[in-house]
Structure formats: C-alpha cells, structure tokens
Design an enzyme around this catalytic site. Structure first.
Site, PDB file in Angstrom:
ATOM      1  N   HIS A 107       0.883  -1.176   0.000  1.00  0.00           N
ATOM      2  CA  HIS A 107       0.000   0.000   0.000  1.00  0.00           C
ATOM      3  C   HIS A 107       0.913   1.217   0.000  1.00  0.00           C
ATOM      4  O   HIS A 107       1.954   1.233   0.651  1.00  0.00           O
ATOM      5  CB  HIS A 107      -0.905  -0.008   1.232  1.00  0.00           C
ATOM      6  CG  HIS A 107      -1.810   1.180   1.341  1.00  0.00           C
ATOM      7  ND1 HIS A 107      -2.513   1.686   0.265  1.00  0.00           N
ATOM      8  CD2 HIS A 107      -2.140   1.973   2.395  1.00  0.00           C
ATOM      9  CE1 HIS A 107      -3.231   2.720   0.655  1.00  0.00           C
ATOM     10  NE2 HIS A 107      -3.021   2.926   1.946  1.00  0.00           N
ATOM     11  N   GLY A 133      -5.184 -11.235   3.021  1.00  0.00           N
ATOM     12  CA  GLY A 133      -4.074 -12.176   3.043  1.00  0.00           C
ATOM     13  C   GLY A 133      -4.481 -13.628   2.956  1.00  0.00           C
ATOM     14  O   GLY A 133      -3.848 -14.423   2.243  1.00  0.00           O
ATOM     15  N   ASP A 190      -7.525   3.665  -3.107  1.00  0.00           N
ATOM     16  CA  ASP A 190      -7.717   2.720  -2.010  1.00  0.00           C
ATOM     17  C   ASP A 190      -8.383   3.407  -0.824  1.00  0.00           C
ATOM     18  O   ASP A 190      -9.354   2.896  -0.252  1.00  0.00           O
ATOM     19  CB  ASP A 190      -6.371   2.127  -1.596  1.00  0.00           C
ATOM     20  CG  ASP A 190      -6.515   1.020  -0.564  1.00  0.00           C
ATOM     21  OD1 ASP A 190      -6.861  -0.108  -0.954  1.00  0.00           O
ATOM     22  OD2 ASP A 190      -6.284   1.277   0.632  1.00  0.00           O
ATOM     23  N   GLU A 230     -28.438  -9.997   4.562  1.00  0.00           N
ATOM     24  CA  GLU A 230     -28.602 -10.274   3.142  1.00  0.00           C
ATOM     25  C   GLU A 230     -27.659  -9.470   2.250  1.00  0.00           C
ATOM     26  O   GLU A 230     -27.641  -9.664   1.030  1.00  0.00           O
ATOM     27  CB  GLU A 230     -30.058 -10.054   2.727  1.00  0.00           C
ATOM     28  CG  GLU A 230     -30.995 -11.091   3.354  1.00  0.00           C
ATOM     29  CD  GLU A 230     -32.385 -11.089   2.728  1.00  0.00           C
ATOM     30  OE1 GLU A 230     -32.499 -10.737   1.534  1.00  0.00           O
ATOM     31  OE2 GLU A 230     -33.340 -11.438   3.427  1.00  0.00           O
TER      32      GLU A 230
END
Length: 329
Positions: A107, A133, A190, A230
């Site tokens: 990152h 990971g 991100d 849901e």
C-alpha cells in the site's frame, strides 16, 4: 488501457540469490511469506515480538527482529500497519538500506504522503494484492491467484519492474493479472474506496437502514436480516456477475425498487460529499489528520469505535448469529 502483466511477463529467476525480508507477520505478511517460500524464494521474517517470531519459525521460516532482518535482506517488504511504518523505517530499515537494495510495499500511503523518504539509490516499488491475506494464500494453494497492482516509485537499478513482477509471480498474483498503476493512484483510490463505499459508506448505510426499520416499530431481528445479513447475497452476486448480472438474478420487484429508489438514497448531495472526501485525500488533509490522530493516541478513533461497537445492531446481530447453525464455525 492499463497494462496488465501475467505469468509469461514475470521471471522468478530475477529473485535467485536474493533474500526477501517480510517485515510484519500479520494478515498479508504471513500469507505472502508462505507463498514466497513455496515458490522457492529465500524469505525471512522481521518482527519485534518474540511470539510473532515463534509463529514464523513454526511455519518453517527464519525469523529475526526487524532490524536484523532488514540488514540481511536484498528486498525489504514492509507489511506492518500504515501508522507504524514511518517510525519502524527510521529505526530498523534505514540504517541498512544500502545502494542497490529494494524497498517494497503493498500500500502506498507512507511513500505517497512522505512519511517514508527512501534514499535515491534504492529501488522502491509496490505489489498490492486486491484481496485479504488469507485469500492470497488459499488461491495460491489452489493453483490460482489474487489480482494485484504494481507501481514503481524509484528505479535505481533499472530492474525495479522485473523484481516487482517476479515478486508478484512468487505470491501467485500474475496467475490472475497484475495491473500497472502509480503510488498516487493506488493510495488515493484505495483510501477513497474504503471511506466512501467498502467500509465507511456500507457500514453507515446498513446502520441507517436498520435504525429506520427499528424506529418504525419493526422487530430488530427482522431489520438485521434485511439490512445486514442479506448484504452478502447481493455482494456475492455483484462480485461474480457485476451489477447487471446481480439484477438478472433478483426478483422483478427487487429490481424495480433498485432502479427507482437507489438514486434517491445515493443522490447528488451524496456525490458532492464523495467529491469532498476525495479532495481531502488528494490534498493530504486526510493523511495529516490520520497522522495527528495517531500521535495523539487516537482519541477520536477509539471513542467512535467503542460507540459503534455498542450500537444495538451489534447486540442484535450477536444474538441472531448465535441462534442459527449455519452461522456457527
């Protein structure tokens, strides 16, 4: 169109004779390291905790404190939390960061926002798997892989991209595809995705829907099913088939409600706020706020997390999940 690299574009021989130190043995660190090991790459672990080093050794890896691991390595992959990277870099990595070595990340926060300033004579690059990971590991074991991003910040040796792609191949990413980007683009998108959609936006949307139903007199358990439980069904459909594919799989009633009411919830006011949040990320305002929050021992972070953990949806959810056998591990 962005460049995407696959198996044939990467050569593991580039890593032959090199030692990779993975600093941090958490979700990404452990699973990336195990993939490297299984790909025949010389990998060692750097960790400050004896407990963590013991875990790495039990996994069949050499483990040292972070400073010693960095000194032994040709490539140093920093995989500890963003807020800890700057101080660890200065104390444990920088002293042994000699010319020709490589510094890598999954990152770009600390490079992009200047919390880490590497010397000009080392390679600096990123391989950022687009998945947690455990998925990096399980897909690798199954002969597949998680897609990743690759970015080059410094190419001191002239081989930074080759080394990065070899690393991507060693963790299985080139099986799925490694898309070329920049540290700026990876970091800003991100952060935006986490804040506006994946974590911040989704969490608040779920809570708001739950509260609306409960405040109108509906049972909290029923509200939990409709507004939280849901979500997985819909997300799985979108993940597998895209938004149009999801709509093809749901009822006509649900689809009509989607296309006529969704835009009333996520409207122009929401988009204005999204653009404001993106601007805060692009200008470094969020990064500054985050760094200062950590320096002040996280007063807002800790108080809001505690408050949200005590929300009624958490209590109801815990009760609901305990009632049903399919929710038990």
């Amino acid at each position: 169109m962005a460049k995407i690299y696959y198996e044939q574009d990467a050569d593991l021989n580039v890593l032959k004779g090199k030692t990779i130190a993975v600093i941090g043995y958490g979700n990404q660190g452990r699973n990336q390291a195990l993939n490297l090991k299984d790909s025949g790459i010389k990998v060692i672990i750097g960790a400050r905790s004896e407990k963590t080093r013991a875990l790495a050794k039990a996994d069949g890896l050499e483990a040292y404190d972070s400073k010693e691991a960095a000194a032994k390595a040709d490539i140093i992959q920093i995989l500890i939390q963003d807020d800890l990277q700057g101080s660890l870099y200065k104390s444990d990595v920088l002293p042994s960061l000699k010319a020709g070595k490589a510094l890598m990340f999954s990152h770009g926060f600390n490079i992009h926002f200047g919390q880490i300033l590497p010397p000009a004579d080392v390679d600096v690059f990123m391989i950022a798997p687009k998945g947690p990971g455990h998925l990096v590991r399980t897909t690798y074991v199954d002969g597949k892989g998680v897609p990743a991003l690759v970015a080059i910040h410094q190419n001191a040796t002239g081989n930074a991209l080759k080394i990065a792609l070899a690393y991507g191949k060693a963790i299985g990413a080139t099986r799925a595809g490694v898309l070329e980007t920049t540290f700026k683009e990876e970091t800003e998108t991100d952060l935006f995705g986490e804040q506006v959609v994946l974590c911040g936006g989704l969490s608040e949307l779920i809570r708001a829907g739950f509260e609306t139903l409960v405040n109108a007199g509906y049972q909290p358990e029923v509200a939990y099913f409709e507004c939280l439980h849901e979500v997985k069904l819909i997300v799985d459909l979108i993940y597998e088939k895209g938004i149009t594919g999801m709509r093809d799989a749901i009822s006509t009633t649900a689809k009509y409600g989607d296309i006529t009411r969704g835009r009333r919830i996520i409207n122009e006011n929401t988009r204005v706020e999204m653009r404001r949040i993106l601007s805060e990320i692009q200008t470094g305002m969020f990064a500054r706020e985050f760094v200062l929050e950590n320096q002040a021992n996280r007063p807002v972070y800790n108080s809001v997390l505690k408050m949200d953990s005590e929300h009624v949806i958490e209590k109801v959810g815990k009760q609901v999940r305990s009632m049903f056998s399919w929710m038990k591990k």
